[in-house]
Design a protein around this motif. Structure first.
Motif, PDB file in Angstrom:
ATOM      1  N   HIS A  57      22.865 -19.068  11.074  1.00 13.12           N
ATOM      2  CA  HIS A  57      21.811 -19.774  10.513  1.00 13.12           C
ATOM      3  C   HIS A  57      21.134 -20.956  11.455  1.00 13.12           C
ATOM      4  O   HIS A  57      21.840 -21.449  12.226  1.00 13.12           O
ATOM      5  N   ASP A  67      26.746 -26.599  14.499  1.00  8.01           N
ATOM      6  CA  ASP A  67      26.770 -25.841  12.844  1.00  8.01           C
ATOM      7  C   ASP A  67      25.176 -25.523  12.571  1.00  8.01           C
ATOM      8  O   ASP A  67      24.549 -26.408  12.191  1.00  8.01           O
ATOM      9  N   ASP A  68      24.395 -24.434  13.023  1.00  5.42           N
ATOM     10  CA  ASP A  68      25.098 -23.287  13.311  1.00  5.42           C
ATOM     11  C   ASP A  68      24.477 -22.582  14.189  1.00  5.42           C
ATOM     12  O   ASP A  68      24.537 -21.640  14.752  1.00  5.42           O
ATOM     13  N   GLU A 118      20.692 -22.006   4.968  1.00  2.00           N
ATOM     14  CA  GLU A 118      21.859 -21.932   4.663  1.00  2.00           C
ATOM     15  C   GLU A 118      22.513 -23.390   4.149  1.00  2.00           C
ATOM     16  O   GLU A 118      23.295 -23.133   2.970  1.00  2.00           O
ATOM     17  N   GLU A 119      22.075 -24.359   4.608  1.00  2.73           N
ATOM     18  CA  GLU A 119      22.519 -25.791   4.291  1.00  2.73           C
ATOM     19  C   GLU A 119      22.309 -26.112   2.910  1.00  2.73           C
ATOM     20  O   GLU A 119      22.859 -27.030   2.343  1.00  2.73           O
ATOM     21  N   ASP A 165      29.432 -18.351  11.244  1.00  4.09           N
ATOM     22  CA  ASP A 165      29.255 -19.486  10.926  1.00  4.09           C
ATOM     23  C   ASP A 165      30.250 -20.639  11.514  1.00  4.09           C
ATOM     24  O   ASP A 165      31.472 -19.890  11.394  1.00  4.09           O
TER      25      ASP A 165
HETATM   26 ZN   LIG Z   1      26.920 -23.484   8.969  1.00  4.31          ZN
END
Ligand SMILES: [Zn+2]
Length: 438
Positions: free
Chosen positions: A92, A238-239, A277-278, A320
């Protein structure tokens, strides 16, 4: 004794770690990350396809398409995808940050502030007292967009002095609405507003800016860290670290095939880097949206059972970042599962399916690592702690793909600056290369 390094111990190769630092520095926002990924894909011989075009692909074609700040890249294998399936690496492009509000010009206590809203689950106290800027994309009249990042470090979230709040010794409490609005000048300043500054930086007229996706970004360049310089201190690992490893693996397989070092694979290779994604992946460009599925349907073709057959023959590596054991808080890890920085890829498992790894997908990934000479570590949560999740289970649920959840070990996940090891970067690339090639 000299440098203290024994002659018979080879120094670790930090070049890919240095490249990861350059990748992170080039990606202050998800839009910038998508642009950096596509820039490198173009350099590697991939061409862009519009989602509005009719796609007509042949074996050996290398293409990519972009939706928002998400990218899907494809190398077409020699056999129809319904027969040979896909090998997919997913990561992501977004990280916890703050998004600039539509009406962001805030004035109070003699200061000019920029109104922002938290994005994702950040460790917000780590954003205090850092040199910050604004980066992202501007939507322009006529339907185009442009990337922009303000130079220097114009924004700041200053701490409150301990003399003005002694209760901070019992723990810092931050209210995002009241306490986490960055300041960027005195109310007396006659400098133009944020949008005017961004428009000037982008070389467009402020009157032509009709929308924006803008986030705060730490401006300190990613750095080598640790006693031997093998660690990487950087924002957004991340990421972005997994986007980077997946991208390098795909480009390496491509270069090896084009050079004739390896034969064209039967299966088609895919890299998907999703935004959002977060915040749960629920968007048109997120992993719960249709982006990957739409690309797979085009690759599968119109034969009625082609899509289902493609899914059944495919594998997804959901990449991830993973939690390395903490130096002073190791009790937060399950005692028998304590991944370390520099120890190689981490296979993530969860009995309650917060991760999608099962015996077959985990075993397949482990075999690929063994073939590549890459060690594998394991992560499970303590039974008395909730488990995080990632795009793996979401994509597995939506599409029914056989999925394995993996990541590189890191510390301080979701802090403004995170910590990983450059030693893991070539190990991740080798593991992903194996997953794409076999
Ligand atoms: Zn992540």
């Amino acid at each position: 004794m000299g440098s203290g390094r024994h002659d018979d111990v080879a120094a670790p190769d930090l070049s890919l770690g240095d490249d990861l630092r350059a990748f992170v520095d080039a990606s202050p926002s998800p839009s910038h990350a998508a642009a950096e990924i596509t820039r490198r894909l173009r350099e590697g011989g991939f061409r862009e396809l519009s989602e509005t075009a009719v796609w007509d692909l042949s074996p050996g074609d290398q293409v990519f398409t972009v939706r928002g700040a998400s990218v899907v890249a494809v190398r077409v294998g020699s056999d129809p995808v319904a027969e040979a399936g896909l090998r997919i690496i997913g990561a992501h492009t977004d990280s916890p940050t703050f998004r600039v509000r539509p009406r962001h010009d805030v004035r109070q206590a003699g200061y000019r502030l920029v109104g922002v809203e938290p994005y994702g689950g950040g460790l917000w106290h780590t954003w205090l007292d850092r040199e910050l800027t604004v980066a992202g994309r501007l939507a322009l009249r006529g339907g185009t967009t442009t990337l922009v990042k303000l130079p220097g470090a114009p924004l700041r979230l200053p701490s409150l002095a301990i003399h003005l709040d002694r209760s901070v010794r019992e723990g810092l409490t931050l209210d995002p609405q009241r306490h986490l609005q960055p300041v960027w000048g005195s109310e007396l300043s006659t400098e133009p507003g944020l949008l005017e500054a961004l428009a000037a930086e982008a070389g467009v007229s402020a009157a032509d800016v009709v929308g924006h996706d803008l986030v705060l970004a730490d401006t300190q360049p990613a750095a080598r860290a640790g006693v031997d310089g093998t660690w990487i201190a950087a924002p957004r690992l991340d990421d972005l670290a997994c986007c980077h490893s997946g991208l390098l693996a795909l480009l390496r397989v491509s270069a090896e095939t084009l050079a004739g070092v390896s034969a064209e694979t039967r299966h088609t290779q895919v890299l998907v880097c999703n935004d959002h994604e977060e915040v749960g992946s629920g968007s048109a460009s997120g992993a719960r949206g249709s982006f990957l599925e739409d690309v797979i349907s085009r690759l599968a073709g119109s034969e009625p059972q082609a899509f289902a057959r493609t899914i059944a023959a495919s594998k997804l590596v959901s990449a991830d970042m993973a939690h390395a054991v903490h130096p002073t808080r190791s009790e937060r890890h399950e005692p028998s599962h304590q991944p370390v920085l520099g120890g190689g890829p981490v296979l993530k498992l969860n009995a309650n399916q917060a991760y999608a790894t099962d015996a077959v997908s985990g075993g397949w990934f482990t075999e690929r690592c063994q073939e590549a000479g890459v060690p594998v570590q394991h992560f499970v949560s303590r039974a008395d702690l909730p488990c995080g999740s990632t795009i793996g289970p979401l994509t597995a649920t939506r599409l029914g793909l056989s999925t394995v959840d993996v990541g590189a070990p890191q510390l301080a996940m979701h802090a403004a600056r995170e910590l990983a090891s450059a030693v893991d970067v070539p190990l991740m690339v080798d593991a992903f290369r194996g997953c794409l090639a076999v």
